[in-house]
Design a protein around this motif. Sequence first.
Motif, PDB file in Angstrom:
ATOM      1  N   TYR A 138       0.824  -1.211   0.000  1.00  0.00           N
ATOM      2  CA  TYR A 138       0.000   0.000   0.000  1.00  0.00           C
ATOM      3  C   TYR A 138       0.856   1.259   0.000  1.00  0.00           C
ATOM      4  N   GLU A 139       2.072   1.175   0.546  1.00  0.00           N
ATOM      5  CA  GLU A 139       2.974   2.322   0.490  1.00  0.00           C
ATOM      6  C   GLU A 139       3.304   2.692  -0.952  1.00  0.00           C
ATOM      7  N   SER A 140       3.349   1.712  -1.824  1.00  0.00           N
ATOM      8  CA  SER A 140       3.640   1.992  -3.235  1.00  0.00           C
ATOM      9  C   SER A 140       2.502   2.757  -3.910  1.00  0.00           C
ATOM     10  N   ASP A 141       1.299   2.687  -3.320  1.00  0.00           N
ATOM     11  CA  ASP A 141       0.136   3.367  -3.892  1.00  0.00           C
ATOM     12  C   ASP A 141      -0.142   4.728  -3.262  1.00  0.00           C
ATOM     13  N   PHE A 142       0.237   4.905  -2.005  1.00  0.00           N
ATOM     14  CA  PHE A 142      -0.128   6.122  -1.272  1.00  0.00           C
ATOM     15  C   PHE A 142       0.412   7.373  -1.956  1.00  0.00           C
ATOM     16  N   GLU A 143      -0.367   8.458  -1.850  1.00  0.00           N
ATOM     17  CA  GLU A 143       0.018   9.740  -2.434  1.00  0.00           C
ATOM     18  C   GLU A 143       1.033  10.456  -1.555  1.00  0.00           C
ATOM     19  N   GLU A 144       1.771  11.384  -2.166  1.00  0.00           N
ATOM     20  CA  GLU A 144       2.747  12.178  -1.434  1.00  0.00           C
ATOM     21  C   GLU A 144       2.083  13.115  -0.430  1.00  0.00           C
ATOM     22  N   SER A 145       0.794  13.348  -0.579  1.00  0.00           N
ATOM     23  CA  SER A 145       0.074  14.287   0.293  1.00  0.00           C
ATOM     24  C   SER A 145      -0.274  13.688   1.656  1.00  0.00           C
ATOM     25  N   SER A 146      -0.030  12.384   1.835  1.00  0.00           N
ATOM     26  CA  SER A 146      -0.354  11.710   3.094  1.00  0.00           C
ATOM     27  C   SER A 146       0.903  11.592   3.947  1.00  0.00           C
ATOM     28  N   TYR A 147       0.817  12.042   5.214  1.00  0.00           N
ATOM     29  CA  TYR A 147       2.002  12.100   6.070  1.00  0.00           C
ATOM     30  C   TYR A 147       1.867  11.326   7.372  1.00  0.00           C
ATOM     31  N   GLY A 148       0.681  10.962   7.780  1.00  0.00           N
ATOM     32  CA  GLY A 148       0.489  10.362   9.095  1.00  0.00           C
ATOM     33  C   GLY A 148       0.707   8.867   9.131  1.00  0.00           C
ATOM     34  N   PHE A 149       1.452   8.383  10.148  1.00  0.00           N
ATOM     35  CA  PHE A 149       1.639   6.945  10.406  1.00  0.00           C
ATOM     36  C   PHE A 149       2.191   6.215   9.195  1.00  0.00           C
ATOM     37  N   ARG A 150       3.209   6.824   8.571  1.00  0.00           N
ATOM     38  CA  ARG A 150       3.859   6.186   7.431  1.00  0.00           C
ATOM     39  C   ARG A 150       5.357   6.159   7.652  1.00  0.00           C
ATOM     40  N   PRO A 151       6.054   5.131   7.125  1.00  0.00           N
ATOM     41  CA  PRO A 151       7.511   5.060   7.293  1.00  0.00           C
ATOM     42  C   PRO A 151       8.204   6.258   6.652  1.00  0.00           C
ATOM     43  N   LYS A 152       9.170   6.832   7.370  1.00  0.00           N
ATOM     44  CA  LYS A 152      10.003   7.934   6.888  1.00  0.00           C
ATOM     45  C   LYS A 152       9.198   9.191   6.533  1.00  0.00           C
ATOM     46  N   ARG A 153       7.988   9.302   7.083  1.00  0.00           N
ATOM     47  CA  ARG A 153       7.179  10.503   6.884  1.00  0.00           C
ATOM     48  C   ARG A 153       6.644  10.947   8.242  1.00  0.00           C
ATOM     49  N   SER A 154       6.467  12.256   8.393  1.00  0.00           N
ATOM     50  CA  SER A 154       6.050  12.761   9.696  1.00  0.00           C
ATOM     51  C   SER A 154       5.342  14.088   9.529  1.00  0.00           C
ATOM     52  N   SER A 155       4.944  14.657  10.659  1.00  0.00           N
ATOM     53  CA  SER A 155       4.272  15.952  10.645  1.00  0.00           C
ATOM     54  C   SER A 155       5.190  17.051  10.109  1.00  0.00           C
ATOM     55  N   LYS A 156       6.490  16.897  10.257  1.00  0.00           N
ATOM     56  CA  LYS A 156       7.420  17.924   9.769  1.00  0.00           C
ATOM     57  C   LYS A 156       7.316  18.082   8.255  1.00  0.00           C
ATOM     58  N   GLY A 157       7.141  16.982   7.554  1.00  0.00           N
ATOM     59  CA  GLY A 157       6.958  17.054   6.108  1.00  0.00           C
ATOM     60  C   GLY A 157       5.664  17.759   5.745  1.00  0.00           C
ATOM     61  N   ALA A 158       4.607  17.492   6.514  1.00  0.00           N
ATOM     62  CA  ALA A 158       3.312  18.140   6.262  1.00  0.00           C
ATOM     63  C   ALA A 158       3.408  19.645   6.493  1.00  0.00           C
ATOM     64  N   ILE A 159       4.065  20.062   7.578  1.00  0.00           N
ATOM     65  CA  ILE A 159       4.203  21.487   7.886  1.00  0.00           C
ATOM     66  C   ILE A 159       5.032  22.185   6.813  1.00  0.00           C
ATOM     67  N   THR A 160       6.097  21.532   6.357  1.00  0.00           N
ATOM     68  CA  THR A 160       6.935  22.100   5.290  1.00  0.00           C
ATOM     69  C   THR A 160       6.143  22.270   4.010  1.00  0.00           C
ATOM     70  N   GLU A 161       5.314  21.290   3.674  1.00  0.00           N
ATOM     71  CA  GLU A 161       4.499  21.361   2.456  1.00  0.00           C
ATOM     72  C   GLU A 161       3.467  22.483   2.548  1.00  0.00           C
ATOM     73  N   ILE A 162       2.855  22.655   3.723  1.00  0.00           N
ATOM     74  CA  ILE A 162       1.892  23.752   3.916  1.00  0.00           C
ATOM     75  C   ILE A 162       2.587  25.097   3.716  1.00  0.00           C
ATOM     76  N   ARG A 163       3.761  25.243   4.277  1.00  0.00           N
ATOM     77  CA  ARG A 163       4.517  26.496   4.122  1.00  0.00           C
ATOM     78  C   ARG A 163       4.814  26.771   2.651  1.00  0.00           C
ATOM     79  N   ASN A 164       5.230  25.743   1.919  1.00  0.00           N
ATOM     80  CA  ASN A 164       5.519  25.925   0.492  1.00  0.00           C
ATOM     81  C   ASN A 164       4.278  26.363  -0.278  1.00  0.00           C
ATOM     82  N   ASN A 165       3.134  25.758   0.041  1.00  0.00           N
ATOM     83  CA  ASN A 165       1.883  26.136  -0.629  1.00  0.00           C
ATOM     84  C   ASN A 165       1.486  27.577  -0.308  1.00  0.00           C
ATOM     85  N   LEU A 166       1.667  27.979   0.946  1.00  0.00           N
ATOM     86  CA  LEU A 166       1.344  29.351   1.331  1.00  0.00           C
ATOM     87  C   LEU A 166       2.217  30.351   0.576  1.00  0.00           C
ATOM     88  N   LYS A 167       3.496  30.035   0.423  1.00  0.00           N
ATOM     89  CA  LYS A 167       4.411  30.928  -0.287  1.00  0.00           C
ATOM     90  C   LYS A 167       4.092  31.004  -1.784  1.00  0.00           C
TER      91      LYS A 167
END
Length: 448
Positions: A138-167
Motif C-alpha cells: 500500500y505504500e507503493s500506492d499512497f500519495e505524497e500528500s499523506s504524512y500520518g503513520f507512514r515510514p520515513k514521513r512525519s508531521s514535519k513534512g506536512a508542515i513544510t508542504e503547507i509552508r511551500n503552498n502558502l508561499k
Amino acid sequence: MSTTLQKRQKSQIGDKERVRDFQRNLYRKAKREPSFRFYVLYDKIRLPHFLRTAYQRVKANGGAPGVDGVTFAEIEAYGIEKYLSEISMELKNESYCTSPVKRVYIPKANGKKRPLGIPTLKDRIVQMSCKLVIEPIYESDFEESSYGFRPKRSSKGAITEIRNNLKQGKTEVFDADISKYFDTIPHDKLLIVVAKRISDRKVIHLIKLWLKSPIHEDGKISGGKKNKVGTPQGGVISPLLANIYLHLLDTLVTNKDMFKRIGIKIIRYADDFILMCKQIPEDILEYIRGILDRMGLKLNTEKSRMINSKEESFNFLGFTFRYDRGQTDWRLMYWHIEPSMESQKKLRENMKVYFRKNRYKAMPEFSPGLNSILRGWMNYYHIPKVSYCRKTFNRMKWHLDVSLWNHYNKKSQKVSKLYRRYGFDGMVKKYGLIDPTKYIYQHKLVKA
C-alpha cells in the motif's frame, strides 16, 4: 553446493535485514504493477524472523497489557522463542483467535475523552507481523500528500508542504476534520479497498478478525461479530487500515481534473486534512462532502472551517500559521509558523505534573526526566528554516526558571539554598538541564 551457500548466507543475515529485503522486493513489485493483487502472503506472517522483528517493535512501542494482563516480563520469563513459536503454530493451523480489546479513555485538549482500544500483546505481535508484510504494497500506492503513520514521513513534512503552498499563494485554506473517523470506518467498504491489492483470503480473514474484536469495558463485553463499523484506535494495524481507506480521498483530490485545473492541494495527517488553493469554490466542498458521505464518513462541523490565512491564523498538527510583519523589518510580511498556544499550555501542564510527582528527587535524578519532556517537545516543533520557535523557547526558559524557583522554595532552607547558589544557568552547567534558548541557536536536534 549453491543452495547450501545460499542457506548459509541467509542464516548470517539478521532478522531486520531479512524483513527489509522482503519489503523492498514487495514494494518494487507493487510499484511496477499497480493493478497486481498479491496472493501468497499469509505464510510470511508466521515466519520466525517476521515474528521476532514484530515482537521487538511492539516492545519498543511499550504500552499497557491487554485484557489478559500478560506483560513483556512474563513473556520473557516464559521464553520468547517458545512464545513466538506457539503463535506461529496457531497461525499455521489457522486456530489463531483474537482476544477482546480493552477500552480506555484519554483526555483531549477540548475537555472530551478519546476512546482507545488496547489489544493483548499476542494480538499486537501478530498485527505488527501482518503490517510488516502488507504495508509495502500500500505504500507503493499512497500519495505524497499523506504524512500520518507512514515510514520515513512525519508531521514535519506536512508542515513544510503547507509552508511551500502558502508561499506559492495558496492562501485559502479549508481546515477539515472527519468526525470520529476511527470509530465509523465501514468494515465492508474497507475490506473491498484492501482486497484491491490483496487476494489472499487468509490475510483478509485476519484483518476481519481484528475489526470484529469484542470491546471489554467496565467488566462487560460488547461488539464482536455484529459490529460493522470502526477499527480500535490503539491497535497496531489500525493506522495502516485508516490510511488505506482515506487513500481514496487523496487520489481523487490529487488526480481528478476538477481539482488539478484550479490547483487545489490536499495535505492529510491521519483523519485531519486541509485543502489549499488561491480560491476554493463552494462546489468543491460539496463534492468533498459527497465523497465522504458515500464512504460512510462525515465532516466534523465544529472543527471544519474555511480560512483566508492572510487575514486570520489557523492551527494544524499543533502549529499556528500566521501572516504577520517581520521581527526586524516591520514593512515586510512573513509566514510565521510556531507552536500553538494550546500545545504550549499542554507542555506547561506536563511539566507541572512532573514537578509534583518528583518533588522529593535530588536534582541529579530530577533533571533527566524533565529533559526528556523538553527534548520530545522541542524536537517536534523545531523545523529548521520552517518553524520559528525563538520566542516560544524564550518563554519556556522563563517558565522553567520560575517553576524551579517555586519547586526549591517549597523545600527546606538548606535545599532551597541550592537554587539560590546556582540559579537556572548553574543547573544547566552542573546538572545537565536543557536550556531551550541555546537549542534554537544550535539548529540541531537535541539527542533523545
